[in-house]
Design an enzyme around this catalytic site. Sequence first.
Site, PDB file in Angstrom:
ATOM      1  N   CYS A   1      -2.482  -3.033  -3.542  1.00 45.25           N
ATOM      2  CA  CYS A   1      -3.777  -2.795  -2.901  1.00 45.25           C
ATOM      3  C   CYS A   1      -4.779  -2.258  -3.919  1.00 45.25           C
ATOM      4  CB  CYS A   1      -3.603  -1.795  -1.749  1.00 45.25           C
ATOM      5  SG  CYS A   1      -5.140  -1.260  -0.984  1.00 45.25           S
TER       6      CYS A   1
ATOM      7  N   CYS B   1       0.825  -1.221   0.000  1.00 39.54           N
ATOM      8  CA  CYS B   1       0.000   0.000   0.000  1.00 39.54           C
ATOM      9  C   CYS B   1       0.854   1.264   0.000  1.00 39.54           C
ATOM     10  CB  CYS B   1      -0.899   0.035   1.238  1.00 39.54           C
ATOM     11  SG  CYS B   1      -2.022  -1.356   1.406  1.00 39.54           S
TER      12      CYS B   1
ATOM     13  N   CYS C   1      -2.949   5.053   2.469  1.00 41.26           N
ATOM     14  CA  CYS C   1      -4.034   4.105   2.184  1.00 41.26           C
ATOM     15  C   CYS C   1      -5.116   4.170   3.264  1.00 41.26           C
ATOM     16  CB  CYS C   1      -3.493   2.685   2.090  1.00 41.26           C
ATOM     17  SG  CYS C   1      -4.775   1.466   1.656  1.00 41.26           S
TER      18      CYS C   1
ATOM     19  N   CYS D   1      -5.814   1.815  -2.675  1.00 39.97           N
ATOM     20  CA  CYS D   1      -4.924   2.969  -2.908  1.00 39.97           C
ATOM     21  C   CYS D   1      -4.137   2.848  -4.200  1.00 39.97           C
ATOM     22  CB  CYS D   1      -3.982   3.158  -1.719  1.00 39.97           C
ATOM     23  SG  CYS D   1      -2.789   1.810  -1.482  1.00 39.97           S
TER      24      CYS D   1
END
Length: 366
Positions: A83, A52, A56, A86
């Site tokens: 992810c 991430c 995030c 994000c």
Amino acid sequence: MMFMSNAAISTPTIADVGSDSAEEQRWQAVVQRDKRADGSFFYAVRSTGVVCRPSCPSRQPRRDNVRFYTSVAAAQQDGYRPCKRCKPDQSALAERQAQAVASACRVIEQAEHLPSLDQLAQQAGLSRFHFHRLFKQHTGVTPKAYADALRSQRVRQQLADGASVTAAMYDAGFNSSGRFYANSTAMLGMTPSAYRAGGRGVAIRFAVAQCWLGALLVAATGQGVCAVSLGDDPGLLVRALQDRFPQAELIGADAQFEQLVASVLAVIDAPDSAVNLPLDVHGTAFQQRVWQALRDIPAGQRWSYAELARRIGQPSAVRAVANACGANAIAVLIPCHRVVRTDGALSGYRWGVARKQALLDREGEA
């Protein structure tokens, strides 16, 4: 911080991340979801198997489940996947949004007919409401107002190049003559045929006077004041007016017009005087909003460009606000001299920074 593409970064190892203190700083950035840290590092979560950005919005992981990386590529080599919230393997959200708006602007500029808001939003991959809000946030105007400003610019250019009114109308994207003529005066300040003829048939009264700022030119149509210019050479001010409308009928001052000039001089001499003169100004919808806001700045006060942008509800349109101030052709009556940089320093002024300082100094003494 700028995100670097994976191709531009050599594959790092965990050891590259740095000291314990550096890792603690990174962890605090994750805890605070600090957007300023985006791009400088990424964090992977063992329990979920994802990598991430620091900002995030996902649920905060346990510290002992987190590992830091300086690139997404390195985390992917260790088996982590990007992810889905994000999207660390893509450009930052703000950059993606700016790109979407820029792409929509190109679509509007190249389209023969304005696409609907739904079509533009669909191309941007956003909801109708979200796209409309982002477009206004980044450009300062709605998609429709942006398209209208483009059409106005095209009409002016076509007429200036000698095109017929009909050709200019259709080339600019107007498919209805009724709609075109209903908006033509607001776009051009006169009828299309008069604009095409360089102002032929339009009477513009003007006068030049001297004041403590130097030479002053005041010009007005039947609708109101269309120019207030300052300079050192009265002749140059008059020639600039002639160049703007070479075929207009320029009429020297009479007794009635001298009263108008006296009113302008009164505003210059006493900035807080309650003089409300009719204006004949033409610009885009955004420029008109900025110019109206400028008239609301009390004498003796200074607003920053950022403050002015906030006042019109467009906090991210600071540059567009500065450009609108620079396009103002009516000195003092539309007091763009009251706008300064955030640090209080003076920026450019159409009629000279020294005059801007002099006006502010006089208002401060009043």
